[in-house]
Design a protein around this motif. Structure first.
Motif, PDB file in Angstrom:
ATOM      1  N   TYR A 132      42.095   4.972  41.619  1.00 44.97           N
ATOM      2  CA  TYR A 132      41.715   3.647  42.090  1.00 44.97           C
ATOM      3  C   TYR A 132      42.938   2.750  42.287  1.00 44.97           C
ATOM      4  CZ  TYR A 132      36.810   4.694  41.277  1.00 44.97           C
ATOM      5  OH  TYR A 132      35.568   5.235  41.326  1.00 44.97           O
ATOM      6  N   VAL A 133      43.917   2.863  41.405  1.00 46.39           N
ATOM      7  CA  VAL A 133      45.116   2.024  41.521  1.00 46.39           C
ATOM      8  C   VAL A 133      45.904   2.401  42.770  1.00 46.39           C
ATOM      9  CG1 VAL A 133      47.327   1.459  40.418  1.00 46.39           C
ATOM     10  CG2 VAL A 133      45.246   1.582  39.042  1.00 46.39           C
ATOM     11  N   ARG A 134      46.081   3.696  43.005  1.00 47.40           N
ATOM     12  CA  ARG A 134      46.804   4.124  44.218  1.00 47.40           C
ATOM     13  C   ARG A 134      46.068   3.678  45.474  1.00 47.40           C
ATOM     14  NH1 ARG A 134      47.769  10.307  43.122  1.00 47.40           N
ATOM     15  NH2 ARG A 134      45.698  10.155  43.958  1.00 47.40           N
ATOM     16  N   ARG A 135      44.765   3.800  45.439  1.00 50.76           N
ATOM     17  CA  ARG A 135      43.956   3.383  46.583  1.00 50.76           C
ATOM     18  C   ARG A 135      44.091   1.883  46.826  1.00 50.76           C
ATOM     19  NH1 ARG A 135      40.443   5.567  49.711  1.00 50.76           N
ATOM     20  NH2 ARG A 135      38.666   4.402  50.488  1.00 50.76           N
ATOM     21  N   ALA A 136      44.033   1.109  45.758  1.00 47.33           N
ATOM     22  CA  ALA A 136      44.170  -0.344  45.877  1.00 47.33           C
ATOM     23  C   ALA A 136      45.551  -0.718  46.411  1.00 47.33           C
ATOM     24  CB  ALA A 136      43.919  -1.002  44.521  1.00 47.33           C
ATOM     25  N   ARG A 137      46.582  -0.056  45.935  1.00 44.38           N
ATOM     26  CA  ARG A 137      47.938  -0.339  46.420  1.00 44.38           C
ATOM     27  C   ARG A 137      48.097   0.002  47.897  1.00 44.38           C
ATOM     28  NH1 ARG A 137      51.465   2.622  42.172  1.00 44.38           N
ATOM     29  NH2 ARG A 137      50.533   1.675  40.355  1.00 44.38           N
ATOM     30  N   ARG A 138      47.371   0.993  48.344  1.00 40.05           N
ATOM     31  CA  ARG A 138      47.471   1.412  49.738  1.00 40.05           C
ATOM     32  C   ARG A 138      46.641   0.517  50.650  1.00 40.05           C
ATOM     33  NH1 ARG A 138      44.311   5.059  52.411  1.00 40.05           N
ATOM     34  NH2 ARG A 138      43.410   5.815  50.468  1.00 40.05           N
ATOM     35  N   LEU A 173      44.751  -2.633  49.830  1.00 38.82           N
ATOM     36  CA  LEU A 173      44.669  -4.082  49.671  1.00 38.82           C
ATOM     37  C   LEU A 173      45.734  -4.876  50.422  1.00 38.82           C
ATOM     38  CD1 LEU A 173      43.448  -4.460  45.986  1.00 38.82           C
ATOM     39  CD2 LEU A 173      42.159  -4.767  48.098  1.00 38.82           C
ATOM     40  N   PRO A 174      47.012  -4.508  50.363  1.00 40.06           N
ATOM     41  CA  PRO A 174      47.992  -5.329  51.107  1.00 40.06           C
ATOM     42  C   PRO A 174      47.703  -5.396  52.605  1.00 40.06           C
ATOM     43  CG  PRO A 174      49.123  -3.901  49.556  1.00 40.06           C
ATOM     44  CD  PRO A 174      47.687  -3.469  49.573  1.00 40.06           C
TER      45      PRO A 174
END
Length: 169
Positions: free
Chosen positions: A1-7, A9-10
């Protein structure tokens, strides 16, 4: 989830903010306000719910679409990724076997496909934006991932050929 959010969200935030700024510069006040309202729904990955509720017709030629209407697909995907792991975790507790898990995924995907067919006949706009009517597409990918070890080695080439044929057609 963190990698997905970093990819995701910005880029999503940049796209939404830039779209809202452009809407205020290029559109009239009412359309700009609607664009910002749509952006809020998109920011919370609920654009599909909003567009289905608002009665937006993706196929309509006469009315201008929302400038963030393409976020509906990201909303469906994110809703799926929030619910699907919990459902699979529960299924694994109950099934405890990979073979049973595959059947659970197939049954869930078939139920979603049946709902999609029914919902499309009843109200194509709501069905188009519906997570439950689209879940079968993602369930198909999950079923392939679970059962991939059973597929023959050349199945990947068959899939690639089908994609190429669809692209040409």
């Amino acid at each position: 989830y963190v990698r997905r959010a970093r990819r995701i969200l910005p880029a999503a935030v940049l796209a939404l903010v830039a779209t809202d700024i452009a809407a205020h510069r290029l559109l009239n006040f009412v359309r700009a306000r609607e664009a910002v309202h749509d952006s809020v729904w998109a920011a919370f990955f609920a654009a599909n719910v909003h567009f289905a509720h608002a009665g937006s017709d993706y196929f309509a030629q006469g009315q201008p679409p929302s400038p963030v209407q393409q976020f509906w697909t990201l909303a469906v995907e994110e809703q799926f990724y929030l619910v699907w792991p919990a459902l699979l975790g529960l299924a694994l507790l109950v099934a405890a076997l990979r073979r049973r898990l595959l059947w659970i995924v197939v049954v869930a995907g078939a139920a979603s496909l049946a709902w999609s067919v029914h919902a499309t006949a009843a109200d194509r706009t709501s069905a188009y934006f519906s997570t439950s009517a689209r879940a079968w597409e993602l369930a198909l990918g999950a079923a392939l991932a679970i059962g991939a070890f059973r597929l023959p080695a050349f199945a990947g080439w068959i899939g690639l050929g089908c994609i190429a044929a669809a692209g040409v057609a």
